[in-house]
Scaffold this motif. Structure first.
Motif, mmCIF file in Angstrom:
data_model
loop_
_atom_site.group_PDB
_atom_site.id
_atom_site.type_symbol
_atom_site.label_atom_id
_atom_site.label_comp_id
_atom_site.label_asym_id
_atom_site.label_seq_id
_atom_site.Cartn_x
_atom_site.Cartn_y
_atom_site.Cartn_z
ATOM 1 N N GLU A 58 0.581 -1.221 -0.179
ATOM 2 C CA GLU A 58 -0.320 -0.146 0.096
ATOM 3 C C GLU A 58 0.786 1.443 -0.321
ATOM 4 N N ILE A 59 0.999 1.629 -0.920
ATOM 5 C CA ILE A 59 1.764 2.585 -1.013
ATOM 6 C C ILE A 59 0.840 4.327 -1.858
ATOM 7 N N THR A 60 1.326 5.476 -1.212
ATOM 8 C CA THR A 60 0.523 6.706 -1.673
ATOM 9 C C THR A 60 1.736 7.593 -2.466
ATOM 10 N N ILE A 61 1.822 7.945 -3.314
ATOM 11 C CA ILE A 61 2.645 9.302 -4.187
ATOM 12 C C ILE A 61 1.947 10.185 -4.310
ATOM 13 N N LYS A 62 3.267 10.817 -3.890
ATOM 14 C CA LYS A 62 2.747 12.471 -4.049
ATOM 15 C C LYS A 62 3.028 13.100 -4.804
ATOM 16 N N ASN A 63 2.088 14.506 -5.452
ATOM 17 C CA ASN A 63 2.387 15.651 -6.058
ATOM 18 C C ASN A 63 2.705 14.678 -7.554
ATOM 19 N N VAL A 64 1.891 13.993 -8.456
ATOM 20 C CA VAL A 64 1.679 13.201 -9.128
ATOM 21 C C VAL A 64 1.361 14.204 -10.364
ATOM 22 N N SER A 65 1.064 15.208 -10.379
ATOM 23 C CA SER A 65 0.623 16.185 -11.105
ATOM 24 C C SER A 65 -0.206 15.152 -12.866
ATOM 25 N N TRP A 66 -1.022 14.862 -11.905
ATOM 26 C CA TRP A 66 -2.772 14.043 -12.676
ATOM 27 C C TRP A 66 -2.496 14.886 -14.448
ATOM 28 N N ASP A 67 -2.662 15.689 -14.627
ATOM 29 C CA ASP A 67 -3.163 16.120 -15.834
ATOM 30 C C ASP A 67 -1.660 16.089 -16.651
ATOM 31 N N ASN A 68 -0.428 15.479 -16.619
ATOM 32 C CA ASN A 68 0.585 15.338 -17.896
ATOM 33 C C ASN A 68 1.084 14.219 -17.129
ATOM 34 N N LEU A 69 0.431 12.828 -17.448
ATOM 35 C CA LEU A 69 0.547 11.523 -17.039
ATOM 36 C C LEU A 69 -0.107 10.527 -18.200
ATOM 37 N N GLY A 70 -1.406 11.756 -18.920
ATOM 38 C CA GLY A 70 -1.434 10.974 -20.346
ATOM 39 C C GLY A 70 -2.168 10.061 -20.066
ATOM 40 N N VAL A 71 -1.845 8.621 -20.699
ATOM 41 C CA VAL A 71 -2.336 7.209 -20.097
ATOM 42 C C VAL A 71 -1.538 6.337 -20.073
ATOM 43 N N ILE A 72 -0.815 7.032 -18.684
ATOM 44 C CA ILE A 72 -0.225 6.000 -17.671
ATOM 45 C C ILE A 72 -0.946 5.146 -16.882
ATOM 46 N N PRO A 73 -1.431 6.226 -16.163
ATOM 47 C CA PRO A 73 -2.236 5.714 -15.261
ATOM 48 C C PRO A 73 -3.045 4.813 -15.710
ATOM 49 N N ASN A 74 -4.296 4.409 -16.336
ATOM 50 C CA ASN A 74 -4.241 3.456 -17.682
ATOM 51 C C ASN A 74 -4.140 2.214 -18.302
ATOM 52 N N THR A 75 -2.743 2.877 -18.580
ATOM 53 C CA THR A 75 -2.195 0.893 -18.772
ATOM 54 C C THR A 75 -1.584 1.022 -17.929
ATOM 55 N N PHE A 76 -1.476 1.030 -16.549
ATOM 56 C CA PHE A 76 -1.717 0.112 -15.404
ATOM 57 C C PHE A 76 -2.923 -0.372 -15.181
ATOM 58 N N ARG A 77 -4.209 0.402 -15.627
ATOM 59 C CA ARG A 77 -5.600 -0.586 -15.103
ATOM 60 C C ARG A 77 -5.475 -1.544 -15.165
ATOM 61 N N LYS A 78 -4.881 -1.933 -16.938
ATOM 62 C CA LYS A 78 -5.217 -2.747 -17.904
ATOM 63 C C LYS A 78 -4.670 -3.961 -18.163
ATOM 64 N N LEU A 79 -3.804 -3.861 -16.990
ATOM 65 C CA LEU A 79 -3.452 -4.949 -16.067
ATOM 66 C C LEU A 79 -3.883 -5.453 -14.644
ATOM 67 N N GLY A 80 -4.636 -4.638 -14.263
ATOM 68 C CA GLY A 80 -5.534 -5.515 -12.797
ATOM 69 C C GLY A 80 -4.909 -4.721 -11.997
ATOM 70 N N ILE A 81 -4.308 -3.144 -12.063
ATOM 71 C CA ILE A 81 -3.711 -2.777 -10.857
ATOM 72 C C ILE A 81 -4.127 -1.329 -10.597
ATOM 73 N N THR A 82 -5.422 -1.540 -9.496
ATOM 74 C CA THR A 82 -6.011 -0.386 -8.941
ATOM 75 C C THR A 82 -4.886 0.893 -8.656
ATOM 76 N N LEU A 83 -5.466 2.113 -8.794
ATOM 77 C CA LEU A 83 -4.677 3.206 -8.459
ATOM 78 C C LEU A 83 -6.014 4.032 -8.748
ATOM 79 N N GLU A 84 -6.008 5.131 -7.273
ATOM 80 C CA GLU A 84 -6.937 6.012 -6.507
ATOM 81 C C GLU A 84 -6.591 7.243 -6.854
ATOM 82 N N ARG A 85 -7.451 8.474 -7.731
ATOM 83 C CA ARG A 85 -6.649 9.798 -7.501
ATOM 84 C C ARG A 85 -7.096 10.371 -5.959
#
Length: 436
Positions: free
Chosen positions: A255-282
């Protein structure tokens, strides 16, 4: 040669803040050469590659002052152009891939730019044609000394023009943009790279007095100006490091929190990890990755066929995170095809993962099929060497999830791109030791 000793198999917990973006830092640091006025840059990562570039700028005569951790001022008022032809510069320049981006600013402001064939990661051919073809289009004369692999461009005054790049090279686009801002007339660059870090460079140049429009698209328009002034600029968080920490959380079921990631500049990165079944919460501007006690399952396409994850120019998926995706897949439920299009040697680190017990079929230099263990069989610790920055941190993540002790030699490769990585991992509960 540095070495990491890792005791794997531990769950981690806590918060981690990503460093400033390495790839942006290399661009904006070169841009300080475009003005004799003072430029202040903050959130600069304290890593080998960036520190080499800062030292190289200092040796060129740029006045460098460190204000605080990650914060510097630069003033290129008294640049020593003769240093470019010295043996010392030839040695400094070839040790760093990012040194190629010195050429554009030097050519624009001083009428000449020289660079030895740069080094960097051994991940396949990384040609420089786009850079120099761009300079030639702007009116520069190109020369190459094959005997000592030394490139040079010269021009009394660059002139704006229209150009269609043969590839959407990030460093190539950055180099040409930095040359064009001081050129006479208008320059249009089609098939330009549009990564957030390239956008950051353009915004910085505009704050210095440049006139760039089309930022964020693949068609840039640049109205040349007579001179640029100083500015203040803050570097974005490193999206590659953010992706690395997502991979770390998944592989160690932490269980890890990644701080201050600038979500708006991450593009498709979060959804690509979600395709592997990984849960990411904003959570605000943070990413929260919960524990995955039941593992994670790779999605198939809607017709049931095997998922393929491949790299592509932005806004596609960045090639720098494909090795992380590949490692995560080794413990997923299901299978995935990894297609590394850009570099033909980047998947060769998979032999180390196979030694650790991963089920990977290397189809050819560009494609690998991964059959996940679903955590029913742990990877095992082995002795290995880091071949490049991204493969190195991927092997480190694999080692942290593995059963037993792993040794990773050539840890300097990891240090080139990740700031104090051992200290920051220890803060999450990892057992990692740096030994010489």
């Amino acid at each position: 040669m540095g070495t990491f000793k890792i005791e794997g198999g531990l769950q981690l917990h806590g918060e981690i803040t990503p460093q400033g973006a390495k790839n942006e830092a290399l661009q904006v640091l070169c841009a300080v050469l475009l003005t004799p006025e003072k430029v202040t840059i903050t959130n600069i990562p304290d890593i080998i590659d960036v520190n080499k570039l800062i030292a190289l700028l200092s040796n060129l005569g740029v006045k460098v002052e460190k204000l605080a951790h990650g914060s510097y001022t630069f003033q290129a008022k008294d640049v020593n152009i003769k240093h470019l032809e010295s043996e010392a510069f030839k040695e400094e320049g070839k040790a760093l891939r990012g040194s190629i981006m010195l050429v554009g600013p030097l050519l624009a402001r001083f009428g000449k730019g020289y660079i030895p064939k740069p080094g960097g990661d051994k991940i396949g051919r990384r040609r420089l044609d786009t850079h120099f073809e761009g300079f030639i289009n702007l009116g520069a004369t190109f020369r190459y000394n094959k005997e000592d692999s030394f490139y040079g461009v010269e021009a009394e005054r660059l002139k704006g023009t229209y150009m269609l790049l043969d590839e959407a090279s990030v460093t190539g686009t950055a180099n040409i943009v930095m040359a064009a801002v001081l050129a006479e007339g208008k320059t249009s660059i089609y098939n330009a790279a549009c990564e957030p870090y390239l956008q950051q460079l353009c915004k910085m140049l505009n704050s210095m007095g440049a006139k760039i429009t089309g930022i964020g698209s693949n068609l840039l328009h640049i109205e040349g100006v007579e001179k640029l002034g100083g500015c203040e600029h803050r570097i974005l968080p490193d999206m590659i490091e953010i992706g690395s920490w997502i991979g770390l959380a998944a592989m160690t079921q932490s269980e890890i929190t990644i701080k201050n990631v600038s979500w708006d500049n991450l593009g498709v990165i979060p959804n690509t990890f979600r395709k592997l079944g990984i849960t990411l919460e904003r959570r605000g501007d943070d990413i929260f990755i919960p524990k995955h006690p039941d593992g994670y399952e790779i999605q198939n396409y809607i017709d049931g066929s095997i998922l393929t994850i491949s790299d592509a120019p932005w806004p596609g998926f960045t090639p720098d995170l494909l090795s992380i995706i590949l490692v995560i897949a080794t413990q997923a439920r299901g299978s995935v095809l990894i297609h590394q299009k850009m570099f033909e040697s980047r998947l060769f680190f998979t032999d180390r993962l196979i030694d650790m017990g991963a089920k990977i079929i290397l189809c050819d230099p560009h494609r690998a099929t991964v059959i996940g263990h679903d955590f029913k069989s742990q990877l095992k610790g082995v002795k290995m060497s880091s071949p490049d920055i991204r493969a190195g941190v991927s092997l480190l993540i694999a080692a942290l999830s593995a059963k037993g002790t792993s040794i990773i030699q050539n840890s300097e490769q990891i240090d080139r791109g990740y700031e104090r990585i051992d200290e920051r991992l220890k803060a999450l509960g990892a057992k990692i030791e740096r030994i010489d």
